[in-house]
Enzyme design. Structure first.
Site, PDB file in Angstrom:
ATOM      1  N   CYS A 165       0.877  -1.184   0.000  1.00 12.46           N
ATOM      2  CA  CYS A 165       0.000   0.000   0.000  1.00 12.46           C
ATOM      3  C   CYS A 165       0.906   1.224   0.000  1.00 12.46           C
ATOM      4  O   CYS A 165       1.036   1.927   1.004  1.00 12.46           O
ATOM      5  CB  CYS A 165      -0.927   0.008   1.214  1.00 12.46           C
ATOM      6  SG  CYS A 165      -2.132  -1.331   1.261  1.00 12.46           S
TER       7      CYS A 165
ATOM      8  N   ALA B 180       1.309   4.289  -1.881  1.00 12.17           N
ATOM      9  CA  ALA B 180       1.113   5.702  -2.202  1.00 12.17           C
ATOM     10  C   ALA B 180       1.207   6.574  -0.945  1.00 12.17           C
ATOM     11  O   ALA B 180       0.754   6.151   0.128  1.00 12.17           O
ATOM     12  CB  ALA B 180      -0.232   5.905  -2.885  1.00 12.17           C
ATOM     13  N   PRO B 181       1.803   7.759  -1.080  1.00 15.69           N
ATOM     14  CA  PRO B 181       2.360   8.380  -2.295  1.00 15.69           C
ATOM     15  C   PRO B 181       3.798   7.987  -2.618  1.00 15.69           C
ATOM     16  O   PRO B 181       4.399   8.548  -3.516  1.00 15.69           O
ATOM     17  CB  PRO B 181       2.278   9.871  -1.967  1.00 15.69           C
ATOM     18  CG  PRO B 181       2.463   9.925  -0.485  1.00 15.69           C
ATOM     19  CD  PRO B 181       1.779   8.701   0.068  1.00 15.69           C
ATOM     20  N   GLY B 182       4.350   7.034  -1.870  1.00 18.64           N
ATOM     21  CA  GLY B 182       5.653   6.500  -2.245  1.00 18.64           C
ATOM     22  C   GLY B 182       6.794   6.805  -1.300  1.00 18.64           C
ATOM     23  O   GLY B 182       7.938   6.436  -1.579  1.00 18.64           O
ATOM     24  N   GLY B 183       6.544   7.465  -0.182  1.00 17.00           N
ATOM     25  CA  GLY B 183       7.621   7.874   0.714  1.00 17.00           C
ATOM     26  C   GLY B 183       8.468   6.720   1.220  1.00 17.00           C
ATOM     27  O   GLY B 183       9.700   6.756   1.167  1.00 17.00           O
ATOM     28  N   LYS B 184       7.815   5.666   1.717  1.00 16.20           N
ATOM     29  CA  LYS B 184       8.566   4.532   2.257  1.00 16.20           C
ATOM     30  C   LYS B 184       9.228   3.741   1.133  1.00 16.20           C
ATOM     31  O   LYS B 184      10.356   3.243   1.293  1.00 16.20           O
ATOM     32  CB  LYS B 184       7.640   3.643   3.078  1.00 16.20           C
ATOM     33  CG  LYS B 184       7.041   4.324   4.298  1.00 16.20           C
ATOM     34  CD  LYS B 184       6.072   3.418   5.008  1.00 16.20           C
ATOM     35  CE  LYS B 184       5.342   4.180   6.105  1.00 16.20           C
ATOM     36  NZ  LYS B 184       4.443   5.231   5.562  1.00 16.20           N
TER      37      LYS B 184
ATOM     38  N   ASP C  62      -0.472   0.133  -5.212  1.00 13.75           N
ATOM     39  CA  ASP C  62      -1.629   0.705  -4.529  1.00 13.75           C
ATOM     40  C   ASP C  62      -2.877   0.426  -5.348  1.00 13.75           C
ATOM     41  O   ASP C  62      -2.815  -0.118  -6.456  1.00 13.75           O
ATOM     42  CB  ASP C  62      -1.486   2.194  -4.234  1.00 13.75           C
ATOM     43  CG  ASP C  62      -2.037   2.527  -2.844  1.00 13.75           C
ATOM     44  OD1 ASP C  62      -3.220   2.222  -2.583  1.00 13.75           O
ATOM     45  OD2 ASP C  62      -1.290   3.065  -2.004  1.00 13.75           O
TER      46      ASP C  62
ATOM     47  N   ASP D 123       2.133  -0.982   5.223  1.00 14.68           N
ATOM     48  CA  ASP D 123       1.671   0.244   5.878  1.00 14.68           C
ATOM     49  C   ASP D 123       0.219   0.417   5.452  1.00 14.68           C
ATOM     50  O   ASP D 123      -0.069   0.979   4.401  1.00 14.68           O
ATOM     51  CB  ASP D 123       2.522   1.442   5.449  1.00 14.68           C
ATOM     52  CG  ASP D 123       2.155   2.696   6.215  1.00 14.68           C
ATOM     53  OD1 ASP D 123       2.419   2.736   7.424  1.00 14.68           O
ATOM     54  OD2 ASP D 123       1.594   3.623   5.604  1.00 14.68           O
TER      55      ASP D 123
ATOM     56  N   CYS E  25      -0.399   4.782  10.950  1.00 13.93           N
ATOM     57  CA  CYS E  25      -0.192   6.128  11.514  1.00 13.93           C
ATOM     58  C   CYS E  25      -1.328   6.436  12.483  1.00 13.93           C
ATOM     59  O   CYS E  25      -1.991   7.468  12.378  1.00 13.93           O
ATOM     60  CB  CYS E  25      -0.088   7.182  10.410  1.00 13.93           C
ATOM     61  SG  CYS E  25      -1.495   7.256   9.291  1.00 13.93           S
TER      62      CYS E  25
END
Length: 450
Positions: free
Chosen positions: A264, A266-270, A288, A333, A386
């Protein structure tokens, strides 16, 4: 109407009026705070920076303090906020927030600007009412006593009660109070660019930059206008990512050549952080649910320039037979209630419900029941959210260990900075915004049995 005339008309918009429009969209029409703000501030990006900053602060502030502000207004006004016309209700909220929580703004300015807005929005007949309520509030604000922590901290009582049950009353109230504190933007530096160069670039553009103690790649930014205008952002040197989110990939501890699946993403940070940690080796596949979300990932891949990462549209609830036992690391996540990021998205606390939390915990289990099979024997699955909610966090982690062939992995000493909790020996870490320099966040690291 010519373009010049239209622009002249738009230019007459003030920060307070822009905040009023955003509040009407968020509080009366159900718009999401971060989306409404992004769209409005983009539309009016030609406004002076000071007006845009005021609009942003007022909008966030009223939403953050909504229960407190409405209570204060209702102590003064015979007509309660629920019975007021939406425009008047939100003009009063703007004025009341300034009077109660923005000492640097003179009471006269808060009242006079509210009256001007009332007239401008064609409610001239109510300007005396607006002025009277706000002037009375200014005189009597020191005598207003909030009846309980829920109103005083502007946190729905059911959320406070849930946190009190799980963590104790003091922690519950400290969490709520921490979300009311203003926090700078947190960014992570991509390793391909030297920190000194990035900091110099940011400061040259007038950004206030500070580092997070114990981290070589985390910076806090303040005082900038448009993120997209920052050279460091445009050239991929920085990625907006809270320090809590950055801990996921550190806890996963990837090694050269690993294949990582972010289910999962988006938006791609991890995903991008993982590609960075792999130093150009291996491959990260970031998935995603929709093409719109995948496009967000692709935009960030393009901006940051990593070649060992790809994006794919896939519903994490649907098994992928071709991926079975292929991944060295699976990042899960998962969709969650978001109660850990109330400080950045304050409307979350009014949208959440106990039923919604239970539904999300069930969805997380549904996804985990599918994606565990993608992990190679001896590989890792990192589960994160989160939020601050045992049902979605510790309870689901324990359930996962009972259901599937995994064991917790000791992550003590794996994380930098101020993150050292006894639970890390069991592979789990719950972050609280009052104790840690981060959002509220949870992560758990599991190793698949060989």
């Amino acid at each position: 109407m010519t373009n010049s005339t239209s622009r002249k008309t738009q230019a007459a918009v003030t920060g307070r009026e822009l905040a009023l429009d955003m509040l009407l969209e968020i509080l009366e029409k159900g718009g999401f705070c971060h989306i409404v703000k992004r769209q409005a501030l983009s539309k009016y990006q030609y406004l002076p920076k000071k007006e845009r900053a005021l609009a942003s602060r007022l909008t966030d502030g009223v939403v953050e303090r909504l229960l407190s502000v409405d209570y204060a207004i209702n102590q003064i006004s015979n007509t309660k906020t629920a019975a007021m016309k939406p425009v008047i209700r939100n003009i009063l909220r703007l004025g009341a927030y300034q009077i109660l929580y923005m000492d640097k703004i003179p009471v006269s300015a808060a009242c006079n600007e509210a009256v001007k807005l009332t007239v401008k929005r064609h409610f001239a007949g109510l300007k005396g009412f607006v002025n009277g309520v706000l002037r009375s509030l200014a005189r009597e604000k020191e005598t207003i006593v909030f009846p309980d922590a829920s109103i005083g901290l502007s946190m729905p009582q059911w959320i406070l009660s849930m946190w009190e049950k799980d963590y104790g009353r003091e922690t519950a109230e400290n969490i709520a109070a921490a979300f009311l504190e203003e926090r700078p933007t947190c960014v992570r530096l991509n390793s391909k660019v030297a920190m000194e160069e990035t900091v110099a670039s940011l400061e040259k553009q007038g950004v206030e930059v500070s580092a997070l103690e114990g981290f070589r790649d985390i910076l806090y930014l303040k005082g900038y206008d448009h993120l997209e205008d920052l050279e460091a952002f445009r050239n991929g040197a920085i990625q907006v990512q809270d320090v809590s989110s950055s801990l996921v990939c550190r806890a996963a501890s990837p090694k050269t050549g690993d294949f990582v699946l972010d289910v999962c993403g988006a938006p791609g940070g991890k995903s991008i952080h993982m590609a960075d940690l792999l130093c150009g080796t291996g491959m990260v596949e970031s998935r995603d649910l929709t093409w719109q979300k995948v496009r967000l990932i692709e935009d960030n891949i393009e901006r940051t320039g990593f070649s060992n990462i790809r994006a794919r549209e896939w519903d994490a609830r649907v098994p992928d037979a071709e991926m079975k036992e292929k991944a060295d690391i699976v990042l899960a996540d998962l969709p969650c209630s978001g109660l850990g990021i109330i400080g950045r998205k304050p409307d979350i606390k009014y949208r959440a419900s106990a039923k919604g939390l239970e539904d999300l915990a069930a969805l997380q289990r549904e996804i985990l029941s599918v994606v565990w099979e993608y992990v190679k024997p001896g590989g890792r699955l990192v589960y994160s959210t989160c939020t601050i909610n045992r049902r979605e966090n510790e309870d689901n982690a324990e359930w996962f260990l009972e259901q599937f062939p995994f064991e917790p992995e000791d992550i003590s000493g794996r994380l930098e900075g101020q993150f050292c909790e006894q639970s890390m020996k069991r592979g789990m870490l719950q972050l609280f915004p009052d104790r840690h320099p981060s959002d509220g966040f949870f992560l758990a690291v599991f190793r698949r049995n060989v």
